[in-house]
Design a protein around this motif. Structure first.
Motif, PDB file in Angstrom:
ATOM      1  N   PRO A   1       0.818  -1.220   0.000  1.00 45.90           N
ATOM      2  CA  PRO A   1       0.000   0.000   0.000  1.00 45.90           C
ATOM      3  C   PRO A   1       0.849   1.267   0.000  1.00 45.90           C
ATOM      4  O   PRO A   1       1.975   1.278   0.474  1.00 45.90           O
TER       5      PRO A   1
ATOM      6  N   THR B   1      -1.827   5.783   1.960  1.00 48.54           N
ATOM      7  CA  THR B   1      -3.242   5.632   2.290  1.00 48.54           C
ATOM      8  C   THR B   1      -3.571   4.147   2.374  1.00 48.54           C
ATOM      9  O   THR B   1      -3.210   3.377   1.489  1.00 48.54           O
TER      10      THR B   1
ATOM     11  N   VAL C   1      -4.812   1.594  -0.681  1.00 44.32           N
ATOM     12  CA  VAL C   1      -4.514   2.158  -1.997  1.00 44.32           C
ATOM     13  C   VAL C   1      -3.111   1.694  -2.399  1.00 44.32           C
ATOM     14  O   VAL C   1      -2.161   1.844  -1.645  1.00 44.32           O
ATOM     15  N   TYR C   2      -3.033   1.132  -3.590  1.00 42.67           N
ATOM     16  CA  TYR C   2      -1.779   0.591  -4.106  1.00 42.67           C
ATOM     17  C   TYR C   2      -1.430   1.289  -5.411  1.00 42.67           C
ATOM     18  O   TYR C   2      -2.310   1.739  -6.135  1.00 42.67           O
TER      19      TYR C   2
ATOM     20  N   THR D   1      -3.549   2.663 -10.308  1.00 44.78           N
ATOM     21  CA  THR D   1      -3.873   2.903  -8.906  1.00 44.78           C
ATOM     22  C   THR D   1      -4.986   1.946  -8.525  1.00 44.78           C
ATOM     23  O   THR D   1      -6.033   1.912  -9.174  1.00 44.78           O
TER      24      THR D   1
ATOM     25  N   THR E   1      -7.512   0.635  -5.499  1.00 41.09           N
ATOM     26  CA  THR E   1      -8.102   0.942  -4.204  1.00 41.09           C
ATOM     27  C   THR E   1      -8.945  -0.256  -3.768  1.00 41.09           C
ATOM     28  O   THR E   1      -9.843  -0.681  -4.496  1.00 41.09           O
TER      29      THR E   1
ATOM     30  N   THR F   1     -11.335  -1.971  -0.752  1.00 37.81           N
ATOM     31  CA  THR F   1     -12.108  -1.817   0.484  1.00 37.81           C
ATOM     32  C   THR F   1     -12.594  -3.189   0.900  1.00 37.81           C
ATOM     33  O   THR F   1     -13.045  -3.986   0.064  1.00 37.81           O
TER      34      THR F   1
ATOM     35  N   SER G   1      -9.665  -0.213  -9.923  1.00 34.70           N
ATOM     36  CA  SER G   1      -8.358  -0.060 -10.565  1.00 34.70           C
ATOM     37  C   SER G   1      -8.472   0.958 -11.681  1.00 34.70           C
ATOM     38  O   SER G   1      -9.374   0.874 -12.512  1.00 34.70           O
TER      39      SER G   1
ATOM     40  N   THR H   1     -14.152  -1.318 -11.821  1.00 40.12           N
ATOM     41  CA  THR H   1     -14.535  -1.472 -10.420  1.00 40.12           C
ATOM     42  C   THR H   1     -15.273  -2.790 -10.288  1.00 40.12           C
ATOM     43  O   THR H   1     -16.184  -3.084 -11.062  1.00 40.12           O
TER      44      THR H   1
END
Length: 147
Positions: free
Chosen positions: A94, A97, A100-101, A111, A113, A115, A124, A138
């Motif tokens: 990560p 944040t 977030v990678y 990028t 993210t 959750t 992505s 997504t």
């Protein structure tokens, strides 16, 4: 053809004006063709980058589905992505944040993210060097409660 009352034999060559006009036409056609080729090469490079980014994001999504999506945890996701992209085990970690990678590829940055909660989600986004989005995906996985 006559010159000064004498018959002169025509040599049948081109005048300088005809040669200049022919060269100008060839130059215009060549410049147009070069412009079209350059444009086609740029378009092909953008298209190729888009396809590669879509493939990379699909791989990241599959890693998510079969790790986090099946309850194996975020570290398994990190390991799966690192393995899929041939990175060192700590190569996909990560950013500052949580969840977030960042993954830098040839000509674009992805990028990711993640959750985790009742609804597990991975988003992505691949951006080119100018920051324009080339591809985005997504994936939502609703919880299995009540099924």
């Amino acid at each position: 053809m006559t010159r000064g009352g004498k018959k002169v034999k025509s040599k049948g060559g081109f005048t300088i004006l005809e040669v200049v006009i022919a060269m100008a036409i060839i130059a215009i056609v060549t410049a147009t063709a070069a412009s079209i080729m350059t444009s086609a090469q740029k378009s092909m490079a953008r298209s190729q980058k888009s396809v590669l980014a879509a493939n990379d994001i699909a791989n990241i999504t599959e890693c998510f589905k079969y790790t986090v999506g099946e309850g194996k945890g975020i570290d398994k996701f990190e390991q799966a992505v690192a393995f899929a992209f041939g990175l060192a085990p700590e190569g996909f970690t990560p950013t500052d944040t949580d969840g977030v990678y960042g993954l830098t590829r040839d000509g674009y940055v992805i990028t990711v993210t993640v959750t985790t909660g009742t609804e597990k989600t991975v988003n992505s986004v691949a951006r080119d060097g100018d920051g324009k989005v080339i591809f985005e995906l997504t994936y939502h996985q609703a919880s299995q409660e009540g099924v």
